[in-house]
Write a protein that holds these residues in place. Structure first.
Motif, PDB file in Angstrom:
ATOM      1  N   VAL A 203       7.548   4.713  -7.174  1.00  0.00           N
ATOM      2  CA  VAL A 203       8.454   3.613  -6.844  1.00  0.00           C
ATOM      3  C   VAL A 203       8.062   2.308  -7.460  1.00  0.00           C
ATOM      4  CG1 VAL A 203       9.656   2.084  -5.088  1.00  0.00           C
ATOM      5  CG2 VAL A 203       9.909   4.769  -5.245  1.00  0.00           C
ATOM      6  N   VAL A 204       6.866   2.061  -6.995  1.00  0.00           N
ATOM      7  CA  VAL A 204       6.103   0.713  -7.211  1.00  0.00           C
ATOM      8  C   VAL A 204       6.024   0.900  -8.686  1.00  0.00           C
ATOM      9  CG1 VAL A 204       4.108  -0.568  -7.143  1.00  0.00           C
ATOM     10  CG2 VAL A 204       5.115   0.320  -5.255  1.00  0.00           C
ATOM     11  N   ARG A 205       5.360   1.984  -9.444  1.00  0.00           N
ATOM     12  CA  ARG A 205       5.198   1.923 -10.852  1.00  0.00           C
ATOM     13  C   ARG A 205       6.345   1.682 -11.621  1.00  0.00           C
ATOM     14  NH1 ARG A 205       1.190   7.110 -10.071  1.00  0.00           N
ATOM     15  NH2 ARG A 205      -0.493   5.944  -9.388  1.00  0.00           N
ATOM     16  N   ARG A 206       7.401   2.441 -11.288  1.00  0.00           N
ATOM     17  CA  ARG A 206       8.766   2.450 -12.151  1.00  0.00           C
ATOM     18  C   ARG A 206       8.959   0.844 -11.878  1.00  0.00           C
ATOM     19  NH1 ARG A 206      12.280   6.565 -13.182  1.00  0.00           N
ATOM     20  NH2 ARG A 206      10.166   7.918 -12.705  1.00  0.00           N
ATOM     21  N   ILE A 207       9.237   0.230 -10.847  1.00  0.00           N
ATOM     22  CA  ILE A 207       9.755  -1.210 -10.842  1.00  0.00           C
ATOM     23  C   ILE A 207       8.952  -2.117 -11.597  1.00  0.00           C
ATOM     24  CG2 ILE A 207       9.814  -3.080  -9.181  1.00  0.00           C
ATOM     25  CD1 ILE A 207      10.646  -1.335  -7.085  1.00  0.00           C
ATOM     26  N   ARG A 208       7.448  -1.895 -11.535  1.00  0.00           N
ATOM     27  CA  ARG A 208       6.760  -2.818 -12.287  1.00  0.00           C
ATOM     28  C   ARG A 208       7.005  -2.680 -13.650  1.00  0.00           C
ATOM     29  NH1 ARG A 208       5.534  -7.388 -11.772  1.00  0.00           N
ATOM     30  NH2 ARG A 208       4.444  -7.225 -10.100  1.00  0.00           N
TER      31      ARG A 208
END
Length: 414
Positions: A203-208
């Motif tokens: 989730v964090v990687r995709r957002i970033r």
């Protein structure tokens, strides 16, 4: 050493004017179409004049089919971009950055808002009367949810939000993936601690990958879920260490779930007296987060405790939640010295021995207090002053009118 007044520069270069943050409170003030309107603008205009260094919204859902409660704002696409832009402008006019707390409720979906079975990593129901057994997510659905988080974040940036905070605490979907009590999967998304934390990392990687470098990405994490066999402190250390290298700008520490509501300060009177429930945990992860700033929310009431926590380096930001529902300028009151301590407004149900035979009385108290403070937010949003004399009965009736029996399930979070 830093003080509460000192600005904080985040890793992405964004500057918070001071170290007091208005933490997330679920406002449930969206329209029937799950869009913000003038009520949220009025509420956040009021908070923007309250002296805070950062405002974090309540639950913004990434899927309108999966609401934590009726009245949640949903951001799936740009259909409400004009309304979202007016919301962010309400805080920017006051010179305060605003982040959207983005979330998926998983098994904590409100059944009245859904009309169908909630989804979760595994078909494990909440350990509360009347809770609905969720349906296990497929691999394709998990990938879709990850993409939804990223899309929501991208729309938030377009609308003028200064950042997003992924809600990874209080029993919502991210927490459900992390906990061995609720994630019984044996595929790529569960089976051991490393695979259970894959969801939050993705989730964090995709957002970033979908937002600009100057857009802030933060997360709210549980120190533990305070349940036997659940997400442990040692596992939380591993999650924090893994996330620290993913380009985060702020990690907020909280804890508990609505089955075990440590975040409400209902665990014990001794916990309440310590003020910051999770500060000790924050001290232990300082060495794991590197340059990522830490925020701690839960229990801070006195100026002395806030100043000490920042000055001694135990945390970089102090989060204030419920007091901001009755004292909208709580940060200014602390920073200016107008008050040394913020007031508590904790309600408890009567007939405790009788109620305790049929329900978890501490959980009911927590839900009662969430409802009471939520009602105060609705008053402010309507242009009224908070009603400090509002009682248990009128609060309970108000909750039932809004949510039916779901009022007494652990759906009403922040």
């Amino acid at each position: 050493m830093p003080s509460l007044h000192e600005p904080l520069t985040l890793p992405n270069g964004q500057v918070l004017p001071n170290r007091i943050m208005k933490a997330a409170l679920s406002e449930v003030l969206a329209t029937k179409q799950n869009a913000p309107d003038e009520r949220l603008e009025r509420l956040y205009t009021t908070w923007s004049q309250g002296g805070y260094g950062l405002l974090i919204t309540g639950n913004v859902m990434v899927d309108r089919r999966q609401l934590g409660e009726p009245g949640n704002v949903v951001i799936e696409d740009e259909r409400d971009l004009d309304a979202l832009t007016r919301w962010t402008k309400a805080t920017h006019d006051g010179g305060v950055p605003i982040w959207a707390q983005i979330n998926h409720p998983g098994r904590q979906s409100n059944p009245l808002a859904l009309g169908h079975t909630p989804v979760a990593p595994s078909p494990v129901a909440l350990a509360l009367p009347g809770a609905t057994k969720p349906r296990e997510l497929t691999g394709a659905e998990i990938e879709d949810i990850i993409e939804r988080f990223a899309t929501t974040a991208a729309v938030c940036e377009t609308a003028g939000f200064d950042g997003v905070q992924v809600h990874g605490a209080h029993g919502y979907l991210v927490t459900q993936f992390l906990s061995p009590k609720t994630n019984l999967r044996t595929d790529d998304w569960g089976g051991d601690a490393e695979r259970r934390r894959r969801f939050v990392l993705e989730v964090v990687r995709r957002i970033r990958s979908r937002v600009s470098p100057g857009f802030a990405v933060g997360i709210k994490l549980n120190s533990a879920d305070f349940q036997r066999g659940g997400f442990t402190v040692d596992e939380s250390y591993e999650v924090v260490a893994a996330l620290a290298s993913e380009g985060l700008d702020l990690i907020e520490i909280s804890g508990g779930s609505y089955e075990s509501p440590a975040m409400m300060g209902t665990e014990a009177d001794s916990t309440r007296s310590r003020e910051a429930y999770f500060l000790e945990y924050a001290r232990t992860v300082r060495g794991l987060v590197g340059e990522v700033p830490l925020a701690v929310t839960g229990g801070f009431r006195s100026r002395g405790a806030m100043e000490a926590a920042v000055f001694e380096g135990e945390c970089d930001v102090v989060g204030i939640g419920r007091p901001t529902a009755t004292k909208t300028d709580a940060a200014d009151a602390i920073l200016s010295g107008r008050t040394d301590r913020l007031s508590d407004h904790d309600l408890r149900y009567g007939m405790r021995r009788l109620l305790g035979k049929v329900a978890d009385i501490k959980a009911l108290d927590g839900i009662l207090n969430l409802g009471w403070h939520g009602d105060q937010l609705h008053r402010i949003a309507a242009g009224l002053e908070p009603d400090l004399d509002r009682g248990r009965l009128v609060t309970t009736v108000s909750a039932i009118r809004k949510n039916g029996r779901a009022s007494f399930l652990p759906k009403r979070g922040h």
